[in-house]
Motif scaffolding. Structure first.
Motif, mmCIF file in Angstrom:
data_model
loop_
_atom_site.group_PDB
_atom_site.id
_atom_site.type_symbol
_atom_site.label_atom_id
_atom_site.label_comp_id
_atom_site.label_asym_id
_atom_site.label_seq_id
_atom_site.Cartn_x
_atom_site.Cartn_y
_atom_site.Cartn_z
ATOM 1 N N ARG A 134 -10.320 -3.946 2.210
ATOM 2 C CA ARG A 134 -10.677 -2.490 1.518
ATOM 3 C C ARG A 134 -12.119 -2.272 1.789
ATOM 4 O O ARG A 134 -12.664 -2.947 0.859
ATOM 5 C CB ARG A 134 -9.336 -2.149 1.299
ATOM 6 C CG ARG A 134 -8.671 -1.904 0.742
ATOM 7 C CD ARG A 134 -7.776 -1.943 -0.424
ATOM 8 N NE ARG A 134 -6.845 -0.978 -0.460
ATOM 9 C CZ ARG A 134 -5.368 -1.283 -1.798
ATOM 10 N NH1 ARG A 134 -5.873 -1.678 -2.377
ATOM 11 N NH2 ARG A 134 -4.147 -0.651 -1.062
ATOM 12 N N THR A 186 5.570 9.596 9.560
ATOM 13 C CA THR A 186 5.073 7.949 9.544
ATOM 14 C C THR A 186 6.266 7.612 8.605
ATOM 15 O O THR A 186 7.204 6.203 8.873
ATOM 16 C CB THR A 186 4.603 7.828 8.010
ATOM 17 O OG1 THR A 186 4.638 8.362 6.626
ATOM 18 C CG2 THR A 186 2.655 7.877 8.899
ATOM 19 N N THR A 187 7.443 8.157 8.194
ATOM 20 C CA THR A 187 8.292 8.479 7.685
ATOM 21 C C THR A 187 9.910 7.593 8.800
ATOM 22 O O THR A 187 11.010 7.418 8.994
ATOM 23 C CB THR A 187 9.514 8.988 7.401
ATOM 24 O OG1 THR A 187 9.691 10.431 7.827
ATOM 25 C CG2 THR A 187 8.133 8.803 5.535
ATOM 26 N N LEU A 207 12.071 3.272 8.827
ATOM 27 C CA LEU A 207 10.284 2.850 8.137
ATOM 28 C C LEU A 207 9.755 2.679 6.731
ATOM 29 O O LEU A 207 9.863 3.613 6.173
ATOM 30 C CB LEU A 207 9.169 3.593 9.191
ATOM 31 C CG LEU A 207 10.528 3.661 10.412
ATOM 32 C CD1 LEU A 207 9.083 5.080 11.126
ATOM 33 C CD2 LEU A 207 10.520 2.897 11.145
ATOM 34 N N SER A 208 8.871 1.866 6.880
ATOM 35 C CA SER A 208 7.960 1.760 5.792
ATOM 36 C C SER A 208 7.111 0.958 5.258
ATOM 37 O O SER A 208 7.338 -0.003 6.446
ATOM 38 C CB SER A 208 8.986 1.107 4.398
ATOM 39 O OG SER A 208 7.964 1.062 3.469
ATOM 40 N N GLY A 209 5.733 1.024 5.135
ATOM 41 C CA GLY A 209 4.507 0.260 5.171
ATOM 42 C C GLY A 209 5.324 -1.437 4.612
ATOM 43 O O GLY A 209 4.289 -2.469 4.671
ATOM 44 N N ASP A 268 2.214 12.322 8.460
ATOM 45 C CA ASP A 268 2.426 11.792 6.767
ATOM 46 C C ASP A 268 4.469 11.439 7.673
ATOM 47 O O ASP A 268 4.388 10.934 6.986
ATOM 48 C CB ASP A 268 1.942 12.412 5.796
ATOM 49 C CG ASP A 268 0.459 11.604 5.200
ATOM 50 O OD1 ASP A 268 -0.061 10.928 6.079
ATOM 51 O OD2 ASP A 268 0.090 12.557 4.463
ATOM 52 N N GLY A 282 -10.405 5.988 5.141
ATOM 53 C CA GLY A 282 -10.981 4.432 4.609
ATOM 54 C C GLY A 282 -10.027 4.017 6.794
ATOM 55 O O GLY A 282 -10.958 2.944 6.412
ATOM 56 N N ARG A 332 1.950 4.011 10.448
ATOM 57 C CA ARG A 332 1.046 3.971 9.235
ATOM 58 C C ARG A 332 -0.187 5.927 9.891
ATOM 59 O O ARG A 332 -0.766 4.951 11.278
ATOM 60 C CB ARG A 332 0.387 3.972 8.841
ATOM 61 C CG ARG A 332 -0.368 3.679 7.293
ATOM 62 C CD ARG A 332 -0.048 3.621 6.530
ATOM 63 N NE ARG A 332 0.656 3.310 5.838
ATOM 64 C CZ ARG A 332 1.509 2.767 4.791
ATOM 65 N NH1 ARG A 332 0.092 2.771 3.488
ATOM 66 N NH2 ARG A 332 2.626 2.963 3.637
ATOM 67 N N ASP A 333 -0.273 6.709 9.709
ATOM 68 C CA ASP A 333 -1.574 6.863 10.284
ATOM 69 C C ASP A 333 -3.002 7.041 9.731
ATOM 70 O O ASP A 333 -2.958 6.917 8.437
ATOM 71 C CB ASP A 333 -1.454 8.827 10.142
ATOM 72 C CG ASP A 333 -1.015 9.624 8.995
ATOM 73 O OD1 ASP A 333 -0.696 8.872 8.040
ATOM 74 O OD2 ASP A 333 -1.219 11.063 8.854
ATOM 75 N N SER A 380 -8.349 0.142 6.600
ATOM 76 C CA SER A 380 -7.557 0.199 4.950
ATOM 77 C C SER A 380 -5.421 0.463 5.538
ATOM 78 O O SER A 380 -6.050 -0.005 4.397
ATOM 79 C CB SER A 380 -7.958 1.565 4.626
ATOM 80 O OG SER A 380 -9.669 1.944 4.641
ATOM 81 N N ARG A 421 -0.640 -5.579 1.981
ATOM 82 C CA ARG A 421 -0.219 -5.485 0.280
ATOM 83 C C ARG A 421 1.103 -4.741 0.526
ATOM 84 O O ARG A 421 1.946 -6.039 0.170
ATOM 85 C CB ARG A 421 -1.437 -4.420 -0.192
ATOM 86 C CG ARG A 421 -2.720 -5.394 -0.394
ATOM 87 C CD ARG A 421 -3.446 -5.076 -0.954
ATOM 88 N NE ARG A 421 -4.446 -4.827 0.045
ATOM 89 C CZ ARG A 421 -5.755 -4.864 -1.543
ATOM 90 N NH1 ARG A 421 -5.982 -4.927 -2.198
ATOM 91 N NH2 ARG A 421 -7.022 -6.007 -0.749
ATOM 92 N N GLN A 422 1.652 -4.304 1.501
ATOM 93 C CA GLN A 422 2.737 -4.039 0.584
ATOM 94 C C GLN A 422 3.792 -4.987 1.817
ATOM 95 O O GLN A 422 5.206 -4.493 0.311
ATOM 96 C CB GLN A 422 3.556 -2.731 1.475
ATOM 97 C CG GLN A 422 2.715 -1.112 0.853
ATOM 98 C CD GLN A 422 2.773 0.175 1.130
ATOM 99 O OE1 GLN A 422 2.286 0.640 2.142
ATOM 100 N NE2 GLN A 422 4.553 0.146 1.602
ATOM 101 N N GLU A 471 -3.086 -1.517 3.289
ATOM 102 C CA GLU A 471 -2.039 -1.110 2.788
ATOM 103 C C GLU A 471 -0.977 -2.479 3.386
ATOM 104 O O GLU A 471 0.123 -2.637 1.888
ATOM 105 C CB GLU A 471 -2.202 0.793 2.564
ATOM 106 C CG GLU A 471 -2.711 0.906 2.614
ATOM 107 C CD GLU A 471 -3.340 2.462 2.716
ATOM 108 O OE1 GLU A 471 -1.859 3.129 3.038
ATOM 109 O OE2 GLU A 471 -3.999 2.824 2.173
#
Lengths: 334, 334
Positions: free
Chosen positions: A324, A82-83, A155-157, A79, A222, A217-218, A226, A233-234, A230
């Motif tokens: 989802r 992911t950044t 980084l960001s979703g 996690d 889900g 993103r890992d 999933s 949507r983000q 995410e």
């Protein structure tokens, strides 16, 4: 001295038994907190930090390819990754069920120590509580991590943009099916082994080769579907995935077929999704494949403008929405 | 939308129900993570940081003076405060038992939000897992905190020196006895109320008035006796405590008498021990008493050279060793 074979309520009560357990089971394996014996650890930091936490309640606590300790370190390290962050410190808090074998706990803490070392980080502070028999299931672990984000990495979703390429660092579903198979006592022709691994090193190699990576993103709980939802949507984009391009090991595919599960929703603990500008997609893929944990990396899709959703292009060339899911597919896989 | 009355396994599976639960129960009360929707939060930091974690398994989850949510924030804020740190970020991970009333969870999260606000901090990242009925007891929470330690502040349990004065910010045993009484359905003449409170503000006022404070420790699990034993061992000193000087509320004293418990070993969640140079002891005491959470602060003893132990001078003038206890006194009080 810890002379008991199993955890007692008094191992969590702040007295002598707890002090012995902490010294002999935890500190001897994870190293002392800094300063030793204090209620909070201390560290020096500067700049932008990542901060993340996860609880782990996997059943069974030992499974092919890992255990709850390895998982708890990987989940938090990944996690942070992911950044784009390099992990600098972890904490771990334990809820132990009265009656837990101390040898099982030792095995779990050994595994945490080894995995943290692999990720280049240390568990520097922790806590232990004990609950009566029947009020937990052997052991639950929560890990929290702090990581350092290098200058210029953002980084960001929410950063996905139309035109970007979707990469996946390897095959999906191994972790979820490995845990499920062990829990249910299922045997398949070839044993399914969890992909549980700390990805901090692979991510650093990826970002060095392709600074045009905008989203990581890992795909854990889900699964791939999933995690992509995410991001869609983000970022308010459509993500199109090519079903035939998503790597799935034969054993996982067969087990999913048999159990009526979809590998795209099955959990992973050693995979990363990367969204990258098209100019750097090839370089990013080469970087992933050049790392031992990314050998099976693949381009699996692309980002398009449109509604926030994930579209799956099937083997037959048709499209369906990969939504989802509602209702549990696999409880307690992490 | 969360339309269910109770937690289902699918509230923890990474799908739509989990997304709804997170949005409506957690994010609506605690605020979004930063960046919203990502797996790790980000923050800016510089200098020396404190980092600490605790698991909370208190039974019952609601008790006079607090609940597991308030406790989870106070416990971690207060552990940060033992380093002199001002809290800058919290994380929270939840293990929910299938069947937990969502209204109970909402009440707990409301309480976390209010307590965090009181402590001047926010829960900026979190995680939720659900386990089947009978595999947890309603809800367990782990919180982790990051705090900023001001330049020049260097507190540790290892810093105690002979000659220093031992201060205690108020009466002992309220939390442990409040939880125990509620759990066992005991009624006393006056209700015993937990002292659960975030002490970051009181500690800042103390350090401003008395920079000669060298050790802070919050006497939680194991009580005052255990915390003093930890300091005595870390610093290799003898700590002498005057029994008559330790404040104990009449209701707690009566309940302990009845139950055969020692208030010196009973848990607190809103008290701080401070060891301070004799020249600044009076200023430190005035600072504590000047804060709403330290009104009953007292000088309770002093540090002496000698073996690592705690000596209690009793009301009769004799001395006895106040050792770490062996065997549980009070399980699940935090």
């Amino acid at each position: 001295m810890v002379s008991e074979e199993r955890i007692l309520l008094s191992h969590g009560d702040g007295g002598q038994r707890m002090a012995d357990l902490i010294a002999e089971v935890f500190v001897s394996r994870l190293g002392p907190s800094d300063p030793p014996g204090d209620d909070a650890a201390q560290l020096e930091a500067a700049g932008r930090l990542a901060f993340t936490t996860d609880a782990f309640v996997v059943d069974p606590i030992f499974f092919p390819g890992g255990d709850i300790g390895k998982l708890a370190v990987c989940g938090t390290v990944n996690d942070l990754a992911t950044t784009g962050a390099v992990p600098i410190a972890l904490s771990a808090s334990f809820v132990l069920e009265e009656g837990l074998l101390i040898s099982d706990l030792e095995r779990i803490v050994d595994s945490m120590a080894a995995t943290a070392a692999e990720a280049g980080v240390r568990v520097i502070t922790g806590d232990t509580k004990v609950v009566p028999r029947g009020k937990a299931d052997k052991v639950y672990v929560s890990t929290t991590g702090i990581g350092r984000i290098a200058e210029g990495v953002a980084l960001s979703g929410a950063n996905a943009r139309p035109g970007e390429v979707v990469l996946l660092s390897g095959a999906v579903g191994d972790h979820g099916l490995a845990v499920l198979s062990r829990r249910e006592g299922l045997e398949f022709a070839s044993e399914i082994v969890s992909d549980c691994a700390p990805l901090a090193g692979m991510v650093q190699a990826l970002l060095a080769a392709a600074p045009g990576v905008h989203v990581l993103r890992d795909p854990t709980r889900g699964g791939l579907a999933s995690a992509l939802n995410e991001i869609a949507r983000q970022s308010e984009v459509t993500i199109e995935v090519d079903e035939t391009a998503v790597p799935v090991h034969a054993g996982v595919a067969a087990a999913c077929e048999l159990l009526g599960l979809d590998p795209l929703y099955a959990a992973n603990e050693g995979k990363m999704i990367a969204l990258v500008s098209p100019e750097q997609a090839e370089a990013a893929l080469v970087a992933l494949r050049g790392h031992p944990l990314g050998l099976e990396a693949a381009m699996i899709g692309k980002v398009e403008s449109g509604a926030s959703r994930v579209l799956l292009r099937t083997a037959l060339g048709s499209h369906r929405i990969l939504d989802r899911h509602v209702g549990e597919q696999m409880p307690r896989i992490c």
